[in-house]
Write a protein that holds these residues in place. Structure first.
Motif, mmCIF file in Angstrom:
data_model
loop_
_atom_site.group_PDB
_atom_site.id
_atom_site.type_symbol
_atom_site.label_atom_id
_atom_site.label_comp_id
_atom_site.label_asym_id
_atom_site.label_seq_id
_atom_site.Cartn_x
_atom_site.Cartn_y
_atom_site.Cartn_z
ATOM 1 N N UNK A 78 0.826 -1.197 0.000
ATOM 2 C CA UNK A 78 0.000 0.000 0.000
ATOM 3 C C UNK A 78 0.862 1.249 0.000
ATOM 4 N N UNK A 79 0.222 2.403 -0.181
ATOM 5 C CA UNK A 79 0.936 3.674 -0.283
ATOM 6 C C UNK A 79 1.683 4.028 0.998
ATOM 7 N N UNK A 80 1.299 3.430 2.140
ATOM 8 C CA UNK A 80 2.003 3.692 3.402
ATOM 9 C C UNK A 80 3.226 2.790 3.577
ATOM 10 N N UNK A 81 3.492 1.919 2.586
ATOM 11 C CA UNK A 81 4.658 1.049 2.613
ATOM 12 C C UNK A 81 4.413 -0.324 3.218
ATOM 13 N N UNK A 82 3.237 -0.544 3.797
ATOM 14 C CA UNK A 82 2.931 -1.855 4.391
ATOM 15 C C UNK A 82 2.657 -2.869 3.296
ATOM 16 N N UNK A 83 3.236 -4.066 3.470
ATOM 17 C CA UNK A 83 3.066 -5.151 2.518
ATOM 18 C C UNK A 83 2.287 -6.279 3.173
ATOM 19 N N UNK A 84 1.328 -6.825 2.418
ATOM 20 C CA UNK A 84 0.504 -7.921 2.904
ATOM 21 C C UNK A 84 0.526 -9.055 1.891
ATOM 22 N N UNK A 85 0.470 -10.270 2.395
ATOM 23 C CA UNK A 85 0.384 -11.443 1.526
ATOM 24 C C UNK A 85 -1.070 -11.674 1.147
ATOM 25 N N UNK A 86 -1.300 -12.020 -0.102
ATOM 26 C CA UNK A 86 -2.633 -12.409 -0.550
ATOM 27 C C UNK A 86 -2.791 -13.876 -0.157
ATOM 28 N N UNK A 87 -3.678 -14.132 0.803
ATOM 29 C CA UNK A 87 -3.838 -15.477 1.337
ATOM 30 C C UNK A 87 -4.499 -16.429 0.350
ATOM 31 N N UNK A 88 -5.462 -15.904 -0.400
ATOM 32 C CA UNK A 88 -6.219 -16.778 -1.290
ATOM 33 C C UNK A 88 -6.850 -15.961 -2.401
ATOM 34 N N UNK A 89 -6.818 -16.501 -3.614
ATOM 35 C CA UNK A 89 -7.535 -15.877 -4.713
ATOM 36 C C UNK A 89 -8.793 -16.694 -4.952
ATOM 37 N N UNK A 90 -9.944 -16.045 -4.887
ATOM 38 C CA UNK A 90 -11.225 -16.742 -5.021
ATOM 39 C C UNK A 90 -11.766 -16.720 -6.452
ATOM 40 N N UNK A 146 -10.068 -11.561 -3.663
ATOM 41 C CA UNK A 146 -9.008 -12.214 -2.894
ATOM 42 C C UNK A 146 -9.284 -12.113 -1.397
ATOM 43 N N UNK A 147 -8.525 -12.895 -0.639
ATOM 44 C CA UNK A 147 -8.537 -12.811 0.817
ATOM 45 C C UNK A 147 -7.190 -12.295 1.282
ATOM 46 N N UNK A 148 -7.214 -11.234 2.088
ATOM 47 C CA UNK A 148 -6.011 -10.673 2.702
ATOM 48 C C UNK A 148 -6.309 -10.531 4.191
ATOM 49 N N UNK A 149 -5.498 -11.153 5.023
ATOM 50 C CA UNK A 149 -5.724 -11.124 6.483
ATOM 51 C C UNK A 149 -7.136 -11.586 6.825
ATOM 52 N N UNK A 150 -7.586 -12.632 6.175
ATOM 53 C CA UNK A 150 -8.894 -13.265 6.389
ATOM 54 C C UNK A 150 -10.086 -12.377 6.032
ATOM 55 N N UNK A 151 -9.840 -11.319 5.245
ATOM 56 C CA UNK A 151 -10.929 -10.454 4.787
ATOM 57 C C UNK A 151 -10.992 -10.483 3.269
#
Length: 87
Positions: free
Chosen positions: A32-44, A63-68
């Motif tokens: 994201x623009x704030x520099x935080x990186x997240x793993x994509x847990x699942x592509x639906x 997709x699901x990121x952090x269970x959302x």
């Protein structure tokens, strides 16, 4: 505050993608623009669709990121998300 009254904005983001030999694209990580990186847990799901909240069209990845569950959009080589505007 319900979804109809909440404001959103289009935020362009960086992605690390995996592309198969068949040409299938799978988002792996989002930054994201704030520099935080997240793993994509699942592509639906993946389909051609429009963003009803911020405008734009192209490929929509559910997709699901952090269970959302959320949507990622790819429009002519640029990736964006529908980000909530803070109240």
């Amino acid at each position: 505050m319900n979804t109809e009254t909440r404001k959103y904005r289009k935020v362009f983001v960086e992605f690390i993608l995996k592309v198969s030999v068949e040409g299938d694209v799978r988002p792996m990580f989002i930054t994201f623009e704030n520099g935080k990186t997240y793993e994509v847990d699942r592509m639906r799901h993946c389909c051609r669709a429009s963003s009803t909240k911020v405008g734009g069209t192209g490929m929509r990845y559910t997709v699901e990121i952090c269970r959302k569950e959320t949507y990622l959009f790819e429009d002519e080589g640029r990736w964006f998300v529908e980000a909530k505007v803070p109240s």
